[in-house]
Design a protein around this motif. Structure first.
Motif, PDB file in Angstrom:
ATOM      1  N   PRO A  44       8.064  61.877 -55.603  1.00  0.00           N
ATOM      2  CA  PRO A  44       6.923  62.310 -54.769  1.00  0.00           C
ATOM      3  C   PRO A  44       7.391  62.839 -53.432  1.00  0.00           C
ATOM      4  CG  PRO A  44       7.046  59.936 -54.858  1.00  0.00           C
ATOM      5  CD  PRO A  44       8.076  60.448 -55.807  1.00  0.00           C
ATOM      6  N   ARG A  66      11.730  61.610 -63.737  1.00  0.00           N
ATOM      7  CA  ARG A  66      10.400  61.793 -63.175  1.00  0.00           C
ATOM      8  C   ARG A  66      10.511  62.475 -61.809  1.00  0.00           C
ATOM      9  NH1 ARG A  66       7.498  55.975 -64.399  1.00  0.00           N
ATOM     10  NH2 ARG A  66       7.900  55.955 -66.654  1.00  0.00           N
ATOM     11  N   GLN A  99       1.409  69.168 -51.323  1.00  0.00           N
ATOM     12  CA  GLN A  99       0.379  69.449 -52.315  1.00  0.00           C
ATOM     13  C   GLN A  99       0.382  68.343 -53.387  1.00  0.00           C
ATOM     14  OE1 GLN A  99      -1.793  71.868 -51.991  1.00  0.00           O
ATOM     15  NE2 GLN A  99      -0.793  72.632 -50.107  1.00  0.00           N
ATOM     16  N   PRO A 100      -0.799  67.963 -53.952  1.00  0.00           N
ATOM     17  CA  PRO A 100      -0.833  66.921 -55.006  1.00  0.00           C
ATOM     18  C   PRO A 100      -0.152  67.403 -56.284  1.00  0.00           C
ATOM     19  CG  PRO A 100      -2.974  67.954 -54.766  1.00  0.00           C
ATOM     20  CD  PRO A 100      -2.142  68.474 -53.610  1.00  0.00           C
ATOM     21  N   VAL A 101       0.569  66.464 -56.939  1.00  0.00           N
ATOM     22  CA  VAL A 101       1.316  66.737 -58.172  1.00  0.00           C
ATOM     23  C   VAL A 101       0.926  65.702 -59.221  1.00  0.00           C
ATOM     24  CG1 VAL A 101       3.579  66.989 -59.219  1.00  0.00           C
ATOM     25  CG2 VAL A 101       3.215  67.736 -56.869  1.00  0.00           C
ATOM     26  N   LYS A 102       0.648  66.100 -60.475  1.00  0.00           N
ATOM     27  CA  LYS A 102       0.319  65.164 -61.551  1.00  0.00           C
ATOM     28  C   LYS A 102       1.571  64.412 -61.988  1.00  0.00           C
ATOM     29  CE  LYS A 102      -3.525  67.812 -63.477  1.00  0.00           C
ATOM     30  NZ  LYS A 102      -4.077  68.448 -64.709  1.00  0.00           N
ATOM     31  N   PRO A 103       1.406  63.105 -62.234  1.00  0.00           N
ATOM     32  CA  PRO A 103       2.598  62.347 -62.672  1.00  0.00           C
ATOM     33  C   PRO A 103       3.010  62.753 -64.085  1.00  0.00           C
ATOM     34  CG  PRO A 103       0.635  60.980 -62.800  1.00  0.00           C
ATOM     35  CD  PRO A 103       0.225  62.265 -62.093  1.00  0.00           C
ATOM     36  N   ALA A 104       4.294  62.714 -64.327  1.00  0.00           N
ATOM     37  CA  ALA A 104       4.824  63.060 -65.647  1.00  0.00           C
ATOM     38  C   ALA A 104       4.596  61.928 -66.637  1.00  0.00           C
ATOM     39  CB  ALA A 104       6.313  63.386 -65.546  1.00  0.00           C
ATOM     40  N   LYS A 105       4.458  62.249 -67.908  1.00  0.00           N
ATOM     41  CA  LYS A 105       4.241  61.266 -68.969  1.00  0.00           C
ATOM     42  C   LYS A 105       5.570  60.944 -69.634  1.00  0.00           C
ATOM     43  CE  LYS A 105       1.550  60.398 -73.143  1.00  0.00           C
ATOM     44  NZ  LYS A 105       0.581  60.966 -74.107  1.00  0.00           N
TER      45      LYS A 105
END
Length: 378
Positions: A50, A47, A122-128
């Motif tokens: 952050p 993952r 910058q905002p980053v989407k969490p991985a699935k």
């Protein structure tokens, strides 16, 4: 050893399915080697970490005015400068003073450069996260057990104690089909289920035979059943006396006719001249003949009983309305008093009594019969 979570059986470290119940145990330690890859091939993807949050800057503080940077100092070589070759010595001159030594160039220290301000994150989407799917691994050649039981599905050898294949979990001992039952085991009891059509025709024939036998038995045993019912009614009912409409005898003495046997008096009797005679009683309408009471001898009193001879055997013929005749032989007791005799015959129209085997027939005596009483069912 690996323990099955479903049944608790112990399994080998290289087994993927339980030997006892066939439950999935999970990939063993050697699964990655069997599939030809490394453990990283099925590992969970990393993952992204952050980014660190920026340190808030104070709002009230003002940035200082940068000072002008000084001129860069001349670069110094990594190696020191070689000294100049010494000048040849000349004779000193009294008038000329010695030349001053060459002055060294001063080294100015470098001013440290301030670090650059980091850019805002910058905002980053969490991985699935995706779980790795199990892959059927080929068994290594070293783990093959050629002496084991081959799996009927994948032909993998298995130890003798296993019930399910260690590779595909297929049952190693499938249930064999039961043999067809013989016909005689499917006939009785009737609730037994037939298997594969075994005994269906035989069962049908047996059922038909039983039904026909019951019908025949009911037809043949109907008179016996009817008689049993009538006898039961005779015992439960109260008998009623019935008198004949006509009495006729084959022989009788004057003053002692056969009609005296139905007058209701026991001190008068029917007398015959010989050793045997018969009397017939005819009734006005058919009736259910329940029983008859015979009083033998000249009287029911003991004093008068022995004054005349007595018949010890009596043949009784009962005639029904349909012409049927029922014969009954009766042995009378040589004692005074009434003697009841059960008959039990329906639709009776007439009764004939024949006296025989007399006793006490001597000294001018004759055979006497005091009374005969007939009873019907009410």
């Amino acid at each position: 050893m690996r323990e099955c979570p479903a049944c608790g059986a112990s399994n080998e470290a290289t087994d993927d399915f339980c030997w006892n119940c066939g439950s999935y145990l999970g990939w063993s330690e050697g699964s990655a080697r069997g599939r030809g890859g490394s453990a990283d091939a099925t590992a969970e993807p990393e993952r992204p970490e952050p980014a660190p949050e920026p340190t808030p800057r104070p709002a009230a503080a003002e940035e200082p005015t940068p000072e002008p940077e000084p001129a860069p100092a001349p670069e110094r070589t990594s190696e020191p400068s070689s000294p100049a070759p010494p000048a040849p010595e000349t004779p000193a001159s009294p008038a000329a003073p010695a030349a001053p030594a060459a002055a060294e160039t001063p080294v100015v220290p470098a001013t440290p450069v301030a670090p650059a301000t980091p850019a805002a994150p910058q905002p980053v989407k969490p991985a699935k996260a995706v779980a790795p799917r199990p892959v059927v691994r080929p068994l290594p050649a070293a783990d093959e057990d050629t002496s084991g039981v081959p799996c009927p599905a994948c032909a993998t050898p298995n130890p003798a104690y296993r019930r399910f294949c260690r590779k595909c979990a297929a049952p190693l001992t499938p249930a064999t089909a039961r043999e067809r039952l013989p016909w005689w085991r499917t006939v009785w009891p009737f609730r037994r289920r037939t298997r594969g059509g075994s005994g269906r025709l035989a069962r049908l024939l047996v059922i038909l035979a039983v039904v026909l036998a019951l019908c025949a038995a009911g037809f043949l045993l109907l008179p016996a059943g009817r008689k049993l019912i009538e006898d039961t009614r005779d015992k439960l009912g109260t008998p009623k006396a019935v008198s004949p409409s006509r009495v006729a005898a084959t022989a009788e003495l004057p003053g002692h006719s056969a009609r005296l046997t139905t007058d209701g008096l026991t001190n008068r009797y029917w007398a015959i001249p010989g050793k045997s005679a018969a009397v017939t009683y005819t009734f006005a309408k058919p009736f259910r003949f329940v029983d008859v009471i015979v009083t033998n001898g000249a009287s029911k009193n003991a004093e008068d009983y022995g004054t005349q001879a007595r018949a010890l055997h009596l043949d009784m013929d009962v005639f029904a309305e349909d012409g049927k005749v029922q014969r009954k032989e009766i042995d009378l007791s040589d004692k005074p008093g009434p003697q009841p005799i059960v008959v039990g015959m329906s639709r009776v129209t007439s009764v004939r009594l024949t006296l025989s085997d007399p006793v006490g027939l001597s000294g001018g005596r004759h055979v006497a019969l005091a009374e005969v009483e007939f009873f019907q069912r009410t």
